[in-house]
Design a protein around this motif. Structure first.
Motif, PDB file in Angstrom:
ATOM      1  N   ILE A 118       0.814  -1.215   0.000  1.00 51.09           N
ATOM      2  CA  ILE A 118       0.000   0.000   0.000  1.00 51.09           C
ATOM      3  C   ILE A 118       0.844   1.260   0.000  1.00 51.09           C
ATOM      4  O   ILE A 118       0.302   2.364   0.085  1.00 51.09           O
ATOM      5  CB  ILE A 118      -0.975   0.012   1.192  1.00 51.09           C
ATOM      6  CG1 ILE A 118      -0.212   0.000   2.512  1.00 51.09           C
ATOM      7  CG2 ILE A 118      -1.932  -1.156   1.101  1.00 51.09           C
ATOM      8  CD1 ILE A 118      -1.109   0.180   3.724  1.00 51.09           C
ATOM      9  N   GLY A 119       2.161   1.114  -0.095  1.00 51.80           N
ATOM     10  CA  GLY A 119       3.003   2.289  -0.165  1.00 51.80           C
ATOM     11  C   GLY A 119       4.252   2.136   0.681  1.00 51.80           C
ATOM     12  O   GLY A 119       4.205   1.553   1.768  1.00 51.80           O
ATOM     13  N   GLY A 120       5.391   2.691   0.191  1.00 54.93           N
ATOM     14  CA  GLY A 120       6.626   2.631   0.956  1.00 54.93           C
ATOM     15  C   GLY A 120       6.988   1.207   1.319  1.00 54.93           C
ATOM     16  O   GLY A 120       7.117   0.327   0.464  1.00 54.93           O
ATOM     17  N   ASP A 121       7.148   0.958   2.619  1.00 53.39           N
ATOM     18  CA  ASP A 121       7.498  -0.385   3.098  1.00 53.39           C
ATOM     19  C   ASP A 121       6.340  -0.999   3.880  1.00 53.39           C
ATOM     20  O   ASP A 121       6.548  -1.741   4.831  1.00 53.39           O
ATOM     21  CB  ASP A 121       8.759  -0.323   3.966  1.00 53.39           C
ATOM     22  CG  ASP A 121       8.593   0.625   5.158  1.00 53.39           C
ATOM     23  OD1 ASP A 121       7.595   1.364   5.191  1.00 53.39           O
ATOM     24  OD2 ASP A 121       9.453   0.614   6.054  1.00 53.39           O
ATOM     25  N   GLU A 122       5.106  -0.669   3.472  1.00 55.83           N
ATOM     26  CA  GLU A 122       3.927  -1.179   4.163  1.00 55.83           C
ATOM     27  C   GLU A 122       3.140  -2.138   3.264  1.00 55.83           C
ATOM     28  O   GLU A 122       2.979  -1.896   2.068  1.00 55.83           O
ATOM     29  CB  GLU A 122       3.016  -0.032   4.597  1.00 55.83           C
ATOM     30  CG  GLU A 122       3.636   0.895   5.622  1.00 55.83           C
ATOM     31  CD  GLU A 122       2.654   1.950   6.093  1.00 55.83           C
ATOM     32  OE1 GLU A 122       1.584   1.595   6.604  1.00 55.83           O
ATOM     33  OE2 GLU A 122       2.962   3.137   5.918  1.00 55.83           O
ATOM     34  N   PHE A 123       2.650  -3.213   3.888  1.00 57.65           N
ATOM     35  CA  PHE A 123       1.882  -4.235   3.184  1.00 57.65           C
ATOM     36  C   PHE A 123       0.640  -4.565   4.013  1.00 57.65           C
ATOM     37  O   PHE A 123       0.623  -4.375   5.230  1.00 57.65           O
ATOM     38  CB  PHE A 123       2.716  -5.507   2.983  1.00 57.65           C
ATOM     39  CG  PHE A 123       3.996  -5.296   2.210  1.00 57.65           C
ATOM     40  CD1 PHE A 123       4.045  -5.553   0.849  1.00 57.65           C
ATOM     41  CD2 PHE A 123       5.147  -4.834   2.840  1.00 57.65           C
ATOM     42  CE1 PHE A 123       5.223  -5.371   0.136  1.00 57.65           C
ATOM     43  CE2 PHE A 123       6.318  -4.639   2.144  1.00 57.65           C
ATOM     44  CZ  PHE A 123       6.360  -4.906   0.784  1.00 57.65           C
ATOM     45  N   VAL A 124      -0.378  -5.070   3.331  1.00 56.56           N
ATOM     46  CA  VAL A 124      -1.610  -5.480   4.005  1.00 56.56           C
ATOM     47  C   VAL A 124      -2.001  -6.868   3.502  1.00 56.56           C
ATOM     48  O   VAL A 124      -1.910  -7.151   2.300  1.00 56.56           O
ATOM     49  CB  VAL A 124      -2.751  -4.479   3.751  1.00 56.56           C
ATOM     50  CG1 VAL A 124      -4.093  -5.059   4.200  1.00 56.56           C
ATOM     51  CG2 VAL A 124      -2.486  -3.178   4.495  1.00 56.56           C
ATOM     52  N   ILE A 125      -2.426  -7.728   4.425  1.00 52.30           N
ATOM     53  CA  ILE A 125      -2.883  -9.077   4.095  1.00 52.30           C
ATOM     54  C   ILE A 125      -4.330  -9.214   4.557  1.00 52.30           C
ATOM     55  O   ILE A 125      -4.662  -8.849   5.691  1.00 52.30           O
ATOM     56  CB  ILE A 125      -2.008 -10.150   4.774  1.00 52.30           C
ATOM     57  CG1 ILE A 125      -0.545  -9.989   4.353  1.00 52.30           C
ATOM     58  CG2 ILE A 125      -2.506 -11.547   4.436  1.00 52.30           C
ATOM     59  CD1 ILE A 125       0.404 -10.901   5.117  1.00 52.30           C
TER      60      ILE A 125
END
Length: 764
Positions: free
Chosen positions: A394-401
């Motif tokens: 979702i941006g930069g070093d961020e993820f969503v599961i």
């Protein structure tokens, strides 16, 4: 598209075809013809082409349903066919051209078989239309009697072309305003092309863009030639990008300094080429910084171009670097998965993953290393989840599961632990072991009222808590975590409002000569006069103030108020030799600190800055050391606060050369009970005396503290045994009353009497 003369709408779109079929007979021929017509009809509909047929001979026209849909009409809606009314729907800038084009198309002019224009859609926006038409029937005089064509909506293509054109113009403008020259070399054919800016930089005015392959080498300064050519040669052999800085002798004989960056690529014909940029960095450091800004701008524009290309090719739903779904795709899936969970009675678990120490990798090894780590993290996440789960960057070093399951908590906890374990393993990149980790916030929700977007916010709150508790861990969302964040946000807002309303005020704790108990100074302490909670000490607001980056602002405000209070005391006939104020580490890095302090016109020797011992470490920043020198120039003394609890070395102490050391209260507290503490404090006092540095003891709470510290040779005392912190208005009356002397004077007299009356003995 309508023609100039209106004709009634054809009642039967297949009328002409039916007549043709009657002319060739029935049976198998009819079926074959019908099948061909059906095939063509499906092809036209599937391609988005709107068909129009203008038959002058039969005085009728036909518009397909797709033609109507392009304009926002219903497929079965009748077309009025009024040419003048239709022409008013054409964009004003295109109207004259369209009228002429239709006239020429009707006349059979091949140059106008295809043209483009804008027409107003039924809902009000403009639609770009690609119109293609041709004459298919003529009368006996060769005059066209039937024109058939297609319209197609090309609005999206036009917008994409305009976006790419705009970005290209921005990039060219960035290069122009930054005076960067660009070259392109064909390695295999040994040819080089320079743009006008590069030719000007090298002073080769009048030269053609096709530059001799040895022109650049000849321009190199003799002292730099071997080094630069060697680096360039090795780069060509290895195919690696390179950058360098060197001197040249321009065509007009002037010596300049050039910074160059080059990169290899293979063009569409398979030729290996080198592209590079040169710019002149001779003038000064300001020009160097400006060129860096221009380079960053150009790179940003390149990223925009890449993003635009990816948006067109991947329908703006995927991240170009990791090939994972992006935030836009996630928003769509949140709605879909929440609806699925509500329908099937499942729970939706959301894991918000944030990489730890990723910024350090970017800062030390570069963005290419950072990109490699992001790709590695994406692969770990893909391999850790089930096929039905959804993973997005979702941006930069961020993820969503997103995970839908029956009983989520235990399984999701195991998944989070597995991800953290895998991401902590070192990753090899260009000879370096890159180490990073992950913090994960988890929120689980279900039931008929499941709100996926709120659950994502809850996961973000849980992530914030995981990072606050030490990183490389996972935390489940809880209502208390949300309350903590809401409270912190409210306190942050109140701090900003308090600064605007001047609610932060100074309190003063007096300092006394250890031998005479005369007032020698006062430490200024920040207090927040909160409109609801009353007077608050820094432990209630300092952490949030640091997050807001306003501690320096509070320091500056307290200093100004302290200077005003000292002037008022002097006017009232009260002299306090010195006032000390706290200064944050962040403020010591302010390059404008010296200028700001000079503007306050501080009397030399009247103010001291108290620095935490941790600021005085041997490896403190150069900006801090520079500002400490500026403090001395404007007459501000330096005190080292909380001495004995940090990690400063004697070498560091000598280098800083402070005026005063303040012994931390934790070392003072146990003086009456602990001989070891007395030896330690005595050693610190001896160090101060040997370096000609005054020593202040904080936390002087009892008469025993006063007595022991005087015996140890301490210079100055500060603590509740003598005076508590008080507002400025109470200082004059307190000093004039001299109440701190009474009890301590009596205690000293008793101590003197006991010493004289008691036989001498060796101290334990």
């Amino acid at each position: 598209m309508p023609v100039k003369k209106a004709h009634p709408e054809a009642e039967d779109p297949q009328g002409d075809a039916a007549g043709a079929e009657a002319g060739v007979g029935g049976g198998a021929g009819d079926a074959e013809l019908a099948e061909r017509e059906s095939r063509w009809n499906h092809a036209l509909v599937g391609s988005g082409l709107g068909v129009w047929d203008h038959n002058y001979r039969l005085d009728r026209k036909y518009y397909s349903p797709t033609w109507k849909t392009i304009r926002g009409m219903a497929p079965d809606e009748e077309v009025a066919g009024d040419y003048d009314a239709w022409l008013q729907l054409v964009h004003p800038d295109d109207r004259d051209f369209v009228a002429h084009a239709i006239e020429r198309q009707n006349a059979g002019d091949p140059n106008y078989q295809i043209f483009q224009y804008r027409e107003r859609h039924r809902d009000g926006h403009w639609v770009w239309i690609d119109c293609r038409g041709a004459c298919v029937e003529w009368d006996e005089n060769g005059v066209p009697t039937r024109i058939v064509g297609t319209d197609i909506d090309i609005t999206a293509r036009k917008e994409a072309e305009e976006t790419l054109s705009l970005l290209s113009r921005r990039l060219d403008l960035a290069l122009e305003i930054s005076h960067i020259g660009v070259f392109e070399a064909d390695i295999e054919n040994d040819t080089v092309e320079w743009d006008d800016r590069l030719i000007a930089i090298y002073g080769l005015q009048g030269a053609s863009h096709q530059i001799a392959s040895d022109a650049w080498a000849k321009s190199l300064h003799p002292d730099d030639r071997e080094r630069v050519l060697g680096l360039a040669g090795r780069s060509v052999e290895s195919g690696s990008d390179f950058q360098q800085e060197y001197r040249i002798i321009r065509g007009d004989g002037v010596e300049r300094i050039i910074r160059a960056r080059s990169a290899f690529f293979v063009d569409g014909n398979g030729h290996r080429k080198l592209i590079g940029a040169n710019w002149d960095v001779t003038e000064d450091v300001a020009l160097r910084n400006e060129l860096q800004r221009a380079k960053d701008l150009a790179e940003a524009r390149n990223r925009e171009l890449e993003a635009a290309k990816e948006n067109i090719e991947r329908l703006a739903l995927h991240d170009y670097l990791t090939d994972l779904p992006n935030r836009r795709y996630l928003d769509k899936m949140l709605d879909e998965r929440s609806a699925e969970c509500r329908a099937k009675g499942l729970a939706l678990a959301i894991l918000h993953v944030d990489l730890d120490r990723f910024k350090q990798i970017n800062d030390t090894l570069g963005h290419r290393a950072g990109d490699a780590m992001l790709q590695h993290a994406a692969n770990v996440l893909r391999n850790s989840v089930r096929a039905a789960d959804f993973v997005a960057r979702i941006g930069g070093d961020e993820f969503v599961i997103l995970c839908a399951m029956n009983a989520a908590s235990k399984k999701i906890g195991g998944l989070a632990q597995r991800i953290i374990r895998e991401l902590r393993k070192p990753v090899r990149y260009e000879g370096h072991d890159c180490r990073f980790g992950a913090s994960i916030g988890i929120a689980v929700n279900g039931g008929a009222k499941l709100d996926a977007k709120q659950t994502l916010l809850d996961a973000d709150i849980a992530l914030y808590r995981a990072k606050g508790l030490g990183r490389n861990r996972f935390e489940f969302f809880s209502a208390s975590a949300r309350n903590d964040i809401v409270s912190a946000k409210q306190l942050a807002d109140e701090i900003l409002i308090g600064l605007e309303r001047n609610e932060f005020v100074p309190f003063y704790q007096l300092q006394f000569d250890a031998r005479t108990l005369d007032v020698t100074g006062a430490e200024t302490l920040a207090r927040w006069q909160h409109p609801v909670h009353g007077l608050l000490t820094p432990d209630r607001f300092l952490d949030i103030a640091e997050d807001l980056d306003v501690v320096s602002t509070i320091d500056a405000l307290i200093l100004e108020r302290a200077l005003a209070d000292r002037r008022a005391w002097i006017k009232d006939g009260l002299s306090i030799p010195k006032i000390s104020v706290n200064v944050s580490a962040r403020r010591l890095t302010d390059p404008d600190l010296g200028k700001k302090l000079r503007a306050l016109k501080i009397e030399p020797g009247a103010i001291a800055f108290e620095l935490l011992e941790s600021i005085s470490l041997d490896d403190c920043e150069k900006s801090v050391a520079a500002n400490l020198k500026k403090l001395r120039k404007v007459g501000i003394d330096i005190h080292i606060d909380d001495f004995g609890t940090g990690h400063a070395s004697i070498v560091s102490l000598l280098r800083l050369s402070p005026n005063t050391l303040k012994i931390d209260r934790e070392l003072i507290r146990m003086l009456p009970q602990s001989a070891e503490q007395r030896k330690l404090v005595g050693s610190i006092i001896d160090i101060g005396r040997s370096l000609n540095i005054l020593v202040i003891a904080e936390g002087v709470e009892t008469a025993d503290h006063v007595r022991i510290l005087e015996q140890l040779g301490c210079d100055t005392l500060q603590g509740y045994a003598l005076a508590r912190p008080m507002p400025a208005m109470q200082i004059p009356s307190f000093i004039r009353a001299g109440s701190w002397r009474h009890g301590l004077t009596a205690a000293r007299g008793l101590q003197t009497y006991l010493l004289r009356a008691t036989p001498s003995r060796t101290a334990k």
